[in-house]
Scaffold this active site. Structure first.
Site, PDB file in Angstrom:
ATOM      1  N   LYS A  13       0.698  -1.060  -0.009  1.00 43.81           N
ATOM      2  CA  LYS A  13      -0.029  -0.071   0.077  1.00 43.81           C
ATOM      3  C   LYS A  13       0.880   1.213   0.080  1.00 43.81           C
ATOM      4  O   LYS A  13       0.773   2.134  -0.817  1.00 43.81           O
ATOM      5  CB  LYS A  13      -0.835   0.010   1.226  1.00 43.81           C
ATOM      6  CG  LYS A  13      -1.921  -1.091   1.325  1.00 43.81           C
ATOM      7  CD  LYS A  13      -2.851  -1.042   2.382  1.00 43.81           C
ATOM      8  CE  LYS A  13      -2.133  -1.032   3.875  1.00 43.81           C
ATOM      9  NZ  LYS A  13      -1.539  -2.341   4.039  1.00 43.81           N
ATOM     10  N   ARG A  88      -9.330   0.809   9.259  1.00 44.99           N
ATOM     11  CA  ARG A  88      -8.497  -0.623   9.437  1.00 44.99           C
ATOM     12  C   ARG A  88      -9.848  -1.629  10.084  1.00 44.99           C
ATOM     13  O   ARG A  88      -9.744  -2.495  10.411  1.00 44.99           O
ATOM     14  CB  ARG A  88      -7.624  -0.419  10.289  1.00 44.99           C
ATOM     15  CG  ARG A  88      -6.098  -0.394   9.648  1.00 44.99           C
ATOM     16  CD  ARG A  88      -5.498  -1.467   9.582  1.00 44.99           C
ATOM     17  NE  ARG A  88      -4.095  -1.689   9.985  1.00 44.99           N
ATOM     18  CZ  ARG A  88      -2.957  -1.174   9.473  1.00 44.99           C
ATOM     19  NH1 ARG A  88      -2.921   0.133   9.271  1.00 44.99           N
ATOM     20  NH2 ARG A  88      -1.841  -1.588   9.683  1.00 44.99           N
ATOM     21  N   ARG A 127      11.630  -6.907   5.234  1.00 47.54           N
ATOM     22  CA  ARG A 127      11.318  -5.476   4.943  1.00 47.54           C
ATOM     23  C   ARG A 127      12.204  -4.567   5.860  1.00 47.54           C
ATOM     24  O   ARG A 127      12.267  -4.976   7.132  1.00 47.54           O
ATOM     25  CB  ARG A 127       9.829  -4.952   5.130  1.00 47.54           C
ATOM     26  CG  ARG A 127       9.427  -3.773   4.937  1.00 47.54           C
ATOM     27  CD  ARG A 127       8.373  -3.152   4.407  1.00 47.54           C
ATOM     28  NE  ARG A 127       7.420  -3.363   5.458  1.00 47.54           N
ATOM     29  CZ  ARG A 127       6.007  -2.884   5.607  1.00 47.54           C
ATOM     30  NH1 ARG A 127       5.403  -2.941   4.305  1.00 47.54           N
ATOM     31  NH2 ARG A 127       5.057  -3.020   6.561  1.00 47.54           N
ATOM     32  N   ARG A 162      11.271  -3.013  11.920  1.00 46.11           N
ATOM     33  CA  ARG A 162      10.574  -2.408  12.884  1.00 46.11           C
ATOM     34  C   ARG A 162      10.168  -3.404  14.038  1.00 46.11           C
ATOM     35  O   ARG A 162      10.353  -4.532  13.828  1.00 46.11           O
ATOM     36  CB  ARG A 162       8.975  -2.007  12.240  1.00 46.11           C
ATOM     37  CG  ARG A 162       9.131  -0.729  11.263  1.00 46.11           C
ATOM     38  CD  ARG A 162       7.905  -0.501  10.124  1.00 46.11           C
ATOM     39  NE  ARG A 162       6.687  -1.130  10.714  1.00 46.11           N
ATOM     40  CZ  ARG A 162       5.662  -1.009  10.121  1.00 46.11           C
ATOM     41  NH1 ARG A 162       5.667  -0.532   8.795  1.00 46.11           N
ATOM     42  NH2 ARG A 162       4.536  -1.452  10.583  1.00 46.11           N
ATOM     43  N   ARG A 173      -0.496  -9.385  13.346  1.00 49.60           N
ATOM     44  CA  ARG A 173      -0.880  -8.357  12.612  1.00 49.60           C
ATOM     45  C   ARG A 173      -1.684  -9.101  11.011  1.00 49.60           C
ATOM     46  O   ARG A 173      -2.731  -8.413  10.963  1.00 49.60           O
ATOM     47  CB  ARG A 173       0.252  -7.482  11.912  1.00 49.60           C
ATOM     48  CG  ARG A 173       0.732  -6.376  12.982  1.00 49.60           C
ATOM     49  CD  ARG A 173       2.270  -5.801  12.411  1.00 49.60           C
ATOM     50  NE  ARG A 173       1.918  -5.168  11.377  1.00 49.60           N
ATOM     51  CZ  ARG A 173       2.998  -5.044  10.431  1.00 49.60           C
ATOM     52  NH1 ARG A 173       4.347  -5.448  10.792  1.00 49.60           N
ATOM     53  NH2 ARG A 173       2.935  -3.928   9.447  1.00 49.60           N
TER      54      ARG A 173
HETATM   55  P1  AMP Z   1       1.171   0.020   9.322  1.00 47.07           P
HETATM   56  O1  AMP Z   1       2.323   0.807   9.088  1.00 47.07           O
HETATM   57  O2  AMP Z   1      -0.034   0.535   8.512  1.00 47.07           O
HETATM   58  O3  AMP Z   1       1.275  -1.420   9.150  1.00 47.07           O
HETATM   59  O4  AMP Z   1       0.566   0.394  10.901  1.00 47.07           O
HETATM   60  C1  AMP Z   1       1.459   0.104  11.771  1.00 47.07           C
HETATM   61  C2  AMP Z   1       0.772  -0.237  13.065  1.00 47.07           C
HETATM   62  O5  AMP Z   1       0.009   1.295  13.661  1.00 47.07           O
HETATM   63  C3  AMP Z   1      -0.538  -1.123  13.017  1.00 47.07           C
HETATM   64  O6  AMP Z   1      -0.151  -2.405  13.362  1.00 47.07           O
HETATM   65  C4  AMP Z   1      -1.249  -0.631  14.237  1.00 47.07           C
HETATM   66  O7  AMP Z   1      -0.825  -0.914  15.419  1.00 47.07           O
HETATM   67  C5  AMP Z   1      -1.368   1.074  14.023  1.00 47.07           C
HETATM   68  N1  AMP Z   1      -2.273   1.423  13.041  1.00 47.07           N
HETATM   69  C6  AMP Z   1      -2.011   2.058  11.887  1.00 47.07           C
HETATM   70  N2  AMP Z   1      -3.145   2.379  11.318  1.00 47.07           N
HETATM   71  C7  AMP Z   1      -4.083   2.024  12.150  1.00 47.07           C
HETATM   72  C8  AMP Z   1      -5.334   2.364  12.082  1.00 47.07           C
HETATM   73  N3  AMP Z   1      -6.311   2.816  10.947  1.00 47.07           N
HETATM   74  N4  AMP Z   1      -6.202   1.753  12.856  1.00 47.07           N
HETATM   75  C9  AMP Z   1      -5.650   1.255  14.120  1.00 47.07           C
HETATM   76  N5  AMP Z   1      -4.296   0.966  14.167  1.00 47.07           N
HETATM   77  C10 AMP Z   1      -3.373   1.358  13.271  1.00 47.07           C
END
Ligand code: AMP
Length: 215
Positions: A13, A88, A127, A162, A173
């Site tokens: 994404k 999400r 990654r 990360r 996740r």
């Molecule tokens: P991402 O980089 O999009 O994979 O997000 C990393 C982490 O941030 C996720 O595993 C969640 O803990 C948190 N996170 C990001 N976006 C959201 C969202 N829209 N709702 C809830 N948690 C989020």
């Protein structure tokens, strides 16, 4: 363009969003990037979000909606936006619908980037991300490593794995994605907004989206 990018963690994404911003100046809005920036800056939002993020859990909807309510009203969103990692959950999607209606904004599409599970797992384990919150460039130790090991090509900061990209957190996740986020595909299908694209190549995804949007 005003798009939602749906897809599991590791579906690409962020990469697709960055490529799309170059087309018409739409901005990428990544809630994950915003939250990681807040964690590094040690803000109250960051402290609240950090424990959830480390475990690979979603942070509470109320925190996310607070961020998005402000972000979508910033002037740079007028040209368009690519929502990367938001919504999400169904409650987030419902709240987004109300917010957009209030702001008089119509979405063009919800893009479902579909990638086989084995590819996702391999991508996430390999990654690496630039630790500079302003940059957060993404690398892959196998397919696109930085020119100098461990150093970001774009800003010179350290490139790290990360905290939520350990095998245990990745599996969690993906489970969270299947349980809480995958139902959004049906939610947006009912609104006639979903376009599913195979995400094995980000170039191909961008080509398909440009054609679908007439760009
Ligand atoms: P991402 O980089 O999009 O994979 O997000 C990393 C982490 O941030 C996720 O595993 C969640 O803990 C948190 N996170 C990001 N976006 C959201 C969202 N829209 N709702 C809830 N948690 C989020």
């Amino acid at each position: 363009m005003k798009l939602i990018l749906l897809g599991a963690p590791g579906a690409g994404k962020g990469t697709v969003a960055k490529m799309l911003t170059a087309i018409d100046g739409s901005v990428q809005i990544s809630t994950g990037d915003i939250l990681r920036g807040a964690v590094q800056a040690g803000t109250e939002l960051g402290r609240e979000a950090e424990t959830y993020m480390k475990r690979g859990d979603l942070v509470p909807d109320s925190l996310i909606m607070g961020i998005m309510e402000n972000r979508l009203q910033e002037p740079d969103c007028a040209k368009g936006f690519l929502l990367d990692g938001f919504p999400r959950t169904i409650p987030q999607a419902e709240a987004l619908g109300e917010l957009l209606e209030r702001l008089n904004i119509t979405l063009d599409m919800a893009v479902n980037i579909d990638v086989p599970r084995e590819v996702i797992l391999d991508r996430l384990c390999t990654r690496r991300t630039c630790e500079n919150p302003e940059c957060q460039a993404i690398y892959n130790v196998k397919s696109s490593p930085p020119q100098q090991e461990g150093i970001c090509d774009k800003c010179g900061s350290a490139v790290i794995q990360r905290d939520d990209e350990t095998e245990e957190a990745i599996l969690h996740r993906l489970e969270t994605y299947n349980e809480k986020t995958a139902p959004l595909i049906g939610f947006y299908e009912k609104k006639g907004l979903v376009k599913t694209v195979s995400g094995t190549s980000s170039d191909a995804v961008v080509g398909e989206l440009k054609a679908a949007l007439g760009l």
